[in-house]
Design an enzyme around this catalytic site. Structure first.
Site, PDB file in Angstrom:
ATOM      1  N   ASP A 145      48.646  75.027  51.599  1.00  0.00           N
ATOM      2  CA  ASP A 145      49.945  75.421  51.046  1.00  0.00           C
ATOM      3  C   ASP A 145      51.008  74.971  52.041  1.00  0.00           C
ATOM      4  O   ASP A 145      51.070  75.476  53.171  1.00  0.00           O
ATOM      5  CB  ASP A 145      49.974  76.940  50.860  1.00  0.00           C
ATOM      6  CG  ASP A 145      51.214  77.426  50.123  1.00  0.00           C
ATOM      7  OD1 ASP A 145      51.944  76.592  49.559  1.00  0.00           O
ATOM      8  OD2 ASP A 145      51.440  78.650  50.110  1.00  0.00           O
ATOM      9  N   HIS A 224      47.463  84.154  48.045  1.00  0.00           N
ATOM     10  CA  HIS A 224      48.055  85.277  48.777  1.00  0.00           C
ATOM     11  C   HIS A 224      46.947  86.301  48.994  1.00  0.00           C
ATOM     12  O   HIS A 224      46.700  87.165  48.160  1.00  0.00           O
ATOM     13  CB  HIS A 224      49.216  85.891  47.994  1.00  0.00           C
ATOM     14  CG  HIS A 224      50.409  84.997  47.903  1.00  0.00           C
ATOM     15  ND1 HIS A 224      51.481  85.253  47.073  1.00  0.00           N
ATOM     16  CD2 HIS A 224      50.717  83.843  48.527  1.00  0.00           C
ATOM     17  CE1 HIS A 224      52.383  84.296  47.194  1.00  0.00           C
ATOM     18  NE2 HIS A 224      51.937  83.422  48.068  1.00  0.00           N
ATOM     19  N   GLU A 249      55.367  80.149  56.651  1.00  0.00           N
ATOM     20  CA  GLU A 249      56.515  79.575  55.941  1.00  0.00           C
ATOM     21  C   GLU A 249      57.761  80.391  56.239  1.00  0.00           C
ATOM     22  O   GLU A 249      57.717  81.613  56.312  1.00  0.00           O
ATOM     23  CB  GLU A 249      56.262  79.503  54.439  1.00  0.00           C
ATOM     24  CG  GLU A 249      56.045  80.796  53.718  1.00  0.00           C
ATOM     25  CD  GLU A 249      55.827  80.598  52.225  1.00  0.00           C
ATOM     26  OE1 GLU A 249      56.529  79.768  51.611  1.00  0.00           O
ATOM     27  OE2 GLU A 249      54.939  81.280  51.667  1.00  0.00           O
TER      28      GLU A 249
END
Length: 367
Positions: A145, A224, A249
């Site tokens: 990701d 997640h 992030e």
């Protein structure tokens, strides 16, 4: 740059290793096991490492291609499909064995996350847009990701720099036994040390962390996976652990530094905790059951968007999708937006806390 036409697995016998970092607190970590024990644990995970590295190399190739081809005036649909078609080719998409792990987010300006065009959307990419390109790749459920911010106007470069430096600070500070709340404080300190002059008139605007957006741990087919990586200081004493896979992030904003749900929903994901038989049993209509099985077969617990349902031939699914959401079988992920008129930027990396070192899997020459 030429359009990808062949899977990258045809080029490699061993996929490139990500950027390696030694742990800052390695004396503490290494006190509990020998070098041989740590190396043995890595050998057990060799196949997983290769899957992650393949997905990471695909991500690097795709974003390099997309940056070379993105142009002012193109539709956001064509931009998103450029990303997705390239992933499908390079990763040799094969059902749930390999493919897209997260729909192409291409959120614009005040919208920070979770926006991708739905079918028929005519939105155009403009010169003064700040576009966050966020997408996931996977091999056997091992997810990469990663995200970056695309702009054409150089006035946004300082905003991008602030967020990129904050992400890099988070990546550098992450490691075994690091407390997540303290990591958030490190990210915040770097991000909020920046100010930007967006209009060129000398008026400085502080860059704020978007305090209700976070990084996260990643599990197999589970983007997640439970642990949250804050981007502001907090009292969260949860520790990073050996073997953890994290998306570090950060999001910076010239607005309030707080997002709310806004605009039409595009992103959805089957609830990870809902077992297939239990879900099917609570659904009453044939159309809803059919859509559920279509989602389960094609996406499993990976995120999808409405365009993906269109692509596999689903039609007239809106009511059935609403029912799946209302019953808790499918979770919606609405676009997340700061105040209108503000600008937001994002950078993200996937890191693996190996027994012997930290590997920044998604690191490339670009970011």
């Amino acid at each position: 740059m030429e359009k990808p036409t062949e899977p990258i697995k045809n080029e490699y016998t061993v996929f490139p290793t990500g950027r390696i970092h030694e742990y800052d607190n390695q004396e503490l970590i290494f006190r509990t096991s020998t070098v041989e024990e740590r190396q043995a644990r890595e050998l057990v995970s060799k196949e997983m490492y290769e899957d992650l590295r393949q997905a990471a190399e695909v991500h690097r190739r795709v974003r390099k291609y997309v940056v070379s081809k993105a142009r002012v005036g193109m539709t956001m649909t064509s931009l998103a499909e450029m990303v997705e078609d390239s992933v499908r080719t390079l990763i040799a998409e094969n059902g749930l064995e390999a493919g897209i792990a997260f729909p192409t987010g291409c959120s614009l300006n005040f919208c920070a996350a979770h926006w991708t065009p739905n079918g028929g959307d005519k939105t155009i990419l403009n010169y003064d847009d700040v576009c966050k390109i966020d997408f996931g790749t996977h091999v056997k459920g091992r997810i990469i990701d990663s995200a970056f911010t695309l702009t054409f106007n150089e006035r946004f470069d300082p905003l991008k720099m602030a967020v990129r430096e904050a992400t890099d600070a988070g990546v550098k500070a992450a490691g075994i036994d690091v407390r997540l709340g303290e990591l958030g404080g490190i990210i915040q300190e770097v991000m909020e040390s920046h100010e930007v002059d967006l209009d060129g008139k000398g008026k400085l605007t502080p860059v704020k962390c978007i305090r209700n957006l976070n990084g996260h741990s990643i599990g197999p087919y589970h983007i997640h996976a439970g642990k949250t990586v804050p981007i502001v200081a907090s009292h969260d004493n949860t520790k990073m652990e050996e073997g953890d896979l994290f998306a570090i992030e950060t999001f910076g904003s010239t607005g309030k530094g707080y997002v709310r749900e806004d605009m039409e929903i595009s992103h959805y994901m089957l609830d990870y905790g809902v077992a297939r038989n239990q879900a099917a049993g609570c659904l009453r209509t044939a159309q809803t059951k059919k859509l559920f099985h279509t989602i389960y077969k094609n996406f499993g617990t990976l995120a999808f968007c409405k365009r993906y349902l269109d692509r596999i031939g689903e039609t007239k699914y809106q009511l059935a999708l609403k029912t799946l959401v209302d019953t808790g079988v499918v979770n919606p992920y609405p676009p997340l937006c700061d105040i209108r008129g503000s600008y937001t930027a994002q950078y993200e990396h996937t890191i693996l806390l190996r027994p012997t070192c930290k590997e920044v899997l998604s690191r490339g020459d670009d970011y």
